[in-house]
Design a protein around this motif. Sequence first.
Motif, PDB file in Angstrom:
ATOM      1  N   VAL A  37       0.835  -1.194   0.000  1.00 14.67           N
ATOM      2  CA  VAL A  37       0.000   0.000   0.000  1.00 14.67           C
ATOM      3  C   VAL A  37       0.876   1.252   0.000  1.00 14.67           C
ATOM      4  CG1 VAL A  37      -1.741   1.292   1.303  1.00 14.67           C
ATOM      5  CG2 VAL A  37      -1.939  -1.186   1.087  1.00 14.67           C
ATOM      6  N   ALA A  38       2.041   1.183   0.620  1.00 12.81           N
ATOM      7  CA  ALA A  38       2.965   2.324   0.671  1.00 12.81           C
ATOM      8  C   ALA A  38       3.467   2.713  -0.721  1.00 12.81           C
ATOM      9  CB  ALA A  38       4.142   2.004   1.585  1.00 12.81           C
ATOM     10  N   LYS A  39       3.328   1.842  -1.691  1.00 19.41           N
ATOM     11  CA  LYS A  39       3.762   2.132  -3.060  1.00 19.41           C
ATOM     12  C   LYS A  39       2.723   2.929  -3.848  1.00 19.41           C
ATOM     13  CE  LYS A  39       6.381  -2.165  -3.230  1.00 19.41           C
ATOM     14  NZ  LYS A  39       6.455  -3.508  -3.832  1.00 19.41           N
ATOM     15  N   LEU A  40       1.509   3.015  -3.324  1.00 19.35           N
ATOM     16  CA  LEU A  40       0.439   3.711  -4.038  1.00 19.35           C
ATOM     17  C   LEU A  40       0.650   5.218  -3.993  1.00 19.35           C
ATOM     18  CD1 LEU A  40      -2.717   1.734  -2.885  1.00 19.35           C
ATOM     19  CD2 LEU A  40      -1.377   1.428  -4.967  1.00 19.35           C
ATOM     20  N   GLN A  48      -1.539   0.505 -13.114  1.00 18.34           N
ATOM     21  CA  GLN A  48      -0.430   0.583 -12.166  1.00 18.34           C
ATOM     22  C   GLN A  48      -0.849   0.066 -10.782  1.00 18.34           C
ATOM     23  OE1 GLN A  48       0.250   4.792 -12.868  1.00 18.34           O
ATOM     24  NE2 GLN A  48       2.295   4.353 -13.689  1.00 18.34           N
ATOM     25  N   VAL A  49      -2.045   0.431 -10.363  1.00 19.09           N
ATOM     26  CA  VAL A  49      -2.543  -0.036  -9.061  1.00 19.09           C
ATOM     27  C   VAL A  49      -2.716  -1.551  -9.087  1.00 19.09           C
ATOM     28  CG1 VAL A  49      -4.471   0.052  -7.439  1.00 19.09           C
ATOM     29  CG2 VAL A  49      -3.625   2.164  -8.484  1.00 19.09           C
ATOM     30  N   ALA A  50      -3.259  -2.077 -10.171  1.00 23.63           N
ATOM     31  CA  ALA A  50      -3.442  -3.530 -10.291  1.00 23.63           C
ATOM     32  C   ALA A  50      -2.100  -4.251 -10.285  1.00 23.63           C
ATOM     33  CB  ALA A  50      -4.233  -3.866 -11.551  1.00 23.63           C
ATOM     34  N   GLN A  94      -7.613   7.488 -12.868  1.00 27.74           N
ATOM     35  CA  GLN A  94      -6.493   7.818 -11.994  1.00 27.74           C
ATOM     36  C   GLN A  94      -6.917   7.723 -10.527  1.00 27.74           C
ATOM     37  OE1 GLN A  94      -5.254  11.707 -13.406  1.00 27.74           O
ATOM     38  NE2 GLN A  94      -3.612  10.743 -14.575  1.00 27.74           N
ATOM     39  N   LEU A  95      -6.040   7.153  -9.728  1.00 27.90           N
ATOM     40  CA  LEU A  95      -6.300   6.996  -8.299  1.00 27.90           C
ATOM     41  C   LEU A  95      -6.384   8.366  -7.633  1.00 27.90           C
ATOM     42  CD1 LEU A  95      -6.563   5.099  -5.842  1.00 27.90           C
ATOM     43  CD2 LEU A  95      -4.068   5.146  -5.664  1.00 27.90           C
TER      44      LEU A  95
END
Length: 114
Positions: A37-40, A48-50, A94-95
């Motif tokens: 999660v820290a990479k988000l 990218q999230v997937a 986009q997140l």
Amino acid sequence: MKLLKLPCISLLMVIALSACAYRIDIRQGNYIEQKDVAKLRQNMSKEQVAFVLGNPVIDDSFNSDTWYYLYHVNYGDGREPRRIELTLQFENNQLQDMVGSIEKPENFTDPIDQ
């Protein structure tokens, strides 16, 4: 009389052994760790999230811009069950935001290339 004792002893042994049986942990959903999660980062694409978290466990048919990640484990050794929830909100692929039982990274709003 001896014939009656043998089935009783066998039954008692089966009951005693079944009480000592090993119970496995039952895990369901997406395994989510704080380090992943820290990479988000905000404005990451859905792809990218997937890549970081995998595909969400729940697909919302009515809102494709909300992804739900759930992880639940029942421990076989009697510990309290553990449940992790994470909801990601996208806008224009986009997140934009995340909420759940895992803390949002401090650098969530930092650009991806930093």
